[in-house]
Scaffold this active site. Structure first.
Site, PDB file in Angstrom:
ATOM      1  N   CYS A  11     -10.177  -1.641  11.810  1.00 46.68           N
ATOM      2  CA  CYS A  11     -10.506  -0.341  11.210  1.00 46.68           C
ATOM      3  C   CYS A  11      -9.259   0.332  10.630  1.00 46.68           C
ATOM      4  O   CYS A  11      -8.325   0.665  11.370  1.00 46.68           O
ATOM      5  CB  CYS A  11     -11.154   0.530  12.289  1.00 46.68           C
ATOM      6  SG  CYS A  11     -11.280   2.277  11.905  1.00 46.68           S
ATOM      7  N   CYS A  33      -8.586   3.806  12.041  1.00 48.57           N
ATOM      8  CA  CYS A  33      -8.100   3.683  13.427  1.00 48.57           C
ATOM      9  C   CYS A  33      -6.608   3.381  13.431  1.00 48.57           C
ATOM     10  O   CYS A  33      -5.853   3.929  14.244  1.00 48.57           O
ATOM     11  CB  CYS A  33      -8.842   2.575  14.170  1.00 48.57           C
ATOM     12  SG  CYS A  33     -10.617   2.838  14.331  1.00 48.57           S
TER      13      CYS A  33
END
Length: 146
Positions: free
Chosen positions: A73, A76
């Site tokens: 991600c 993230c």
């Protein structure tokens, strides 16, 4: 299933035993104040290994910020330095849950997307947000529950 739960409990017991031994070696006296709720939060994020481990962490610290993330991600990865800084700068324990390795736990935490952040105060989830958040906003979020 029961064997894995028993193994997780045993692992948590062993971890608690090591922590208590370390506290005793450092001169911390058990029984003074609130035993686990007064534990000083680690200055680095705690990698969560399962639901029992998260429960133990939430029970051990008055404030816990849980970061539900995935290695693939992009947002993230952008948030990771902020998460690391919050662990170092605040009194909150910071826990990281890899949603790919802990799918049932991520669902239990309400992580419909990543990153999802869940703030626990006194063992209860009190806030939840998704997406990249500014460091100062998260810091305020944490301190509002002190």
């Amino acid at each position: 299933m029961s064997d894995s739960i028993d193994e997780e409990r045993q692992r948590i017991r062993e971890q608690k035993k090591r922590e208590l031994q370390q506290r005793l070696e450092n001169g911390d006296v058990p029984g003074e104040g609130s035993a686990e709720a007064s534990a000083e939060a680690p200055s680095e994020p705690i990698e969560i290994e399962g639901a029992g481990h998260l429960e133990s962490v939430v029970d051990s610290y008055p404030i816990v910020l849980v970061d539900c993330y995935a290695d693939w991600c992009g947002p993230c990865q952008m948030l990771e330095p902020t998460i690391d800084a919050l662990a170092a700068e605040t009194d909150a324990a910071v826990a990281k849950v890899d949603v790919d390795a802990n799918q049932p736990l991520a669902q239990q935490l309400g992580a419909r997307g990543v990153p999802t952040l869940v703030l626990y105060a006194d063992g209860e989830p009190v806030e939840r947000t998704s997406g990249v958040q500014p460091r100062e906003a998260l810091k305020q979020w944490i301190t509002s529950y002190k």
